[in-house]
Design a protein around this motif. Structure first.
Motif, short mmCIF file in Angstrom:
data_model
loop_
_atom_site.label_atom_id
_atom_site.label_comp_id
_atom_site.label_asym_id
_atom_site.label_seq_id
_atom_site.Cartn_x
_atom_site.Cartn_y
_atom_site.Cartn_z
N ARG A 95 0.61 -9.25 -21.12
CA ARG A 95 0.85 -10.49 -21.87
C ARG A 95 1.67 -10.23 -23.13
O ARG A 95 2.54 -11.03 -23.48
CB ARG A 95 -0.50 -11.15 -22.24
CG ARG A 95 -1.19 -11.76 -21.04
CD ARG A 95 -2.22 -12.76 -21.48
NE ARG A 95 -1.64 -13.82 -22.33
CZ ARG A 95 -2.36 -14.69 -23.01
NH1 ARG A 95 -3.67 -14.63 -22.97
NH2 ARG A 95 -1.77 -15.62 -23.75
N GLY A 97 3.86 -7.90 -23.41
CA GLY A 97 5.21 -7.70 -22.91
C GLY A 97 5.90 -9.02 -22.62
O GLY A 97 7.06 -9.23 -22.99
N GLN A 98 5.19 -9.94 -21.97
CA GLN A 98 5.77 -11.25 -21.64
C GLN A 98 6.22 -11.99 -22.88
O GLN A 98 7.32 -12.55 -22.94
CB GLN A 98 4.76 -12.10 -20.88
CG GLN A 98 4.63 -11.77 -19.40
CD GLN A 98 3.49 -12.56 -18.77
OE1 GLN A 98 2.95 -13.47 -19.38
NE2 GLN A 98 3.11 -12.18 -17.56
N VAL A 99 5.33 -12.02 -23.87
CA VAL A 99 5.63 -12.79 -25.08
C VAL A 99 6.80 -12.17 -25.83
O VAL A 99 7.69 -12.89 -26.30
CB VAL A 99 4.39 -12.85 -25.99
CG1 VAL A 99 4.76 -13.42 -27.36
CG2 VAL A 99 3.31 -13.70 -25.35
#
Lengths: 135, 135
Positions: A95, A97-99
């Motif tokens: 998460r 990484g995604q953000v």
DNA sequence: ACTACCGTACTAGTGCGATAGTACACATTT
DNA sequence: AAATGTGTACTATCGCACTAGTACGGTAGT
């Protein structure tokens, strides 16, 4: 129990239950050998249908985090804690990484991302000051 | 167009379209006065039903980001770019806050969170090296 | 006028999460 | 033996996002 579901956020309720039971195992709120709250009890507590809880428990069982004590209930298995901690860490990392990737795509550079993170970090530090969390 | 949808991730397709059109406006990929791709064209491109695209466009219209040029299509309104940039920034900040809060709840302290963020940041920097993004 | 394209509206059907109610096998308690 | 509590299985029903197909009013190009 420590579980809270929100039926209006798009995430299926049974998935929310699975996730939060895993967190409880990772945190040691329920230890190896402990029984989960019964299907009917948790359903009554959350004001949802027993089938929904049963669905979540079935998932936990198929992931071998919990085992059937026939006629008694579902008990947490031996290696479950470490496994749940690992899964939680991986989920968190993904998460983050995604953000951050989304931040890059928004045109921010590494320095700007760092500033944003620091700002939120200090804000949250004030909020969490001096408690051992685990709501 | 620059839009990509994933029908298997739980997020309604029409919301994905709304979100990505907003991003395109924020990025200046479509400027004020430009027309959005037609309902049927975008639907064909994404291999989805025109009604789903129409639903997304209706949302954009009700948010006053886009206006109907009758018989022509939907054109981006004047203040839309700044509004979309603002919304995107707020969305990003909220998501950063959520993830960091989740990290705290997982038992990490501020230093550990910073380490995790830095690790992901350097990983993404390599990945994004030397390009002006916007996939 | 005619054709083609625009967004919109409407109805019908599909898939899935969730609800509702019942039935079953098992174990504990009395 | 009977009652209670455990997880599980099954069918029926509902709501919602989405698909599917059609029809309509408006505008542009010819």
């Amino acid at each position: 129990m420590f579980i809270r579901v929100d039926s209006s956020n798009g995430v299926p309720v049974y998935e929310q239950i699975v996730r939060q039971v895993k967190f409880a195992i990772a945190d040691g709120v329920v230890a190896a050998g402990d029984l989960l709250p019964s299907v009917r009890e948790l359903a009554r507590e959350l004001a949802i249908n027993p089938n929904t809880v049963a669905r979540a428990y079935r998932d936990l069982q198929s992931q071998e985090l919990v085992e059937l004590a026939s006629g008694i209930g579902l008990s947490v298995r031996g290696g479950a804690k470490r496994e749940c901690q690992t899964q939680r860490r991986q989920l968190l990392q993904a998460r983050v990484g995604q953000v951050l990737e989304e931040a890059f795509r928004s045109g921010l550079d590494a320095a700007a991302v760092r500033r944003l993170v620091d700002a939120e970090l200090t804000r949250l530090e004030k909020q969490f000051m001096g408690n051992g969390n685990h709501e």
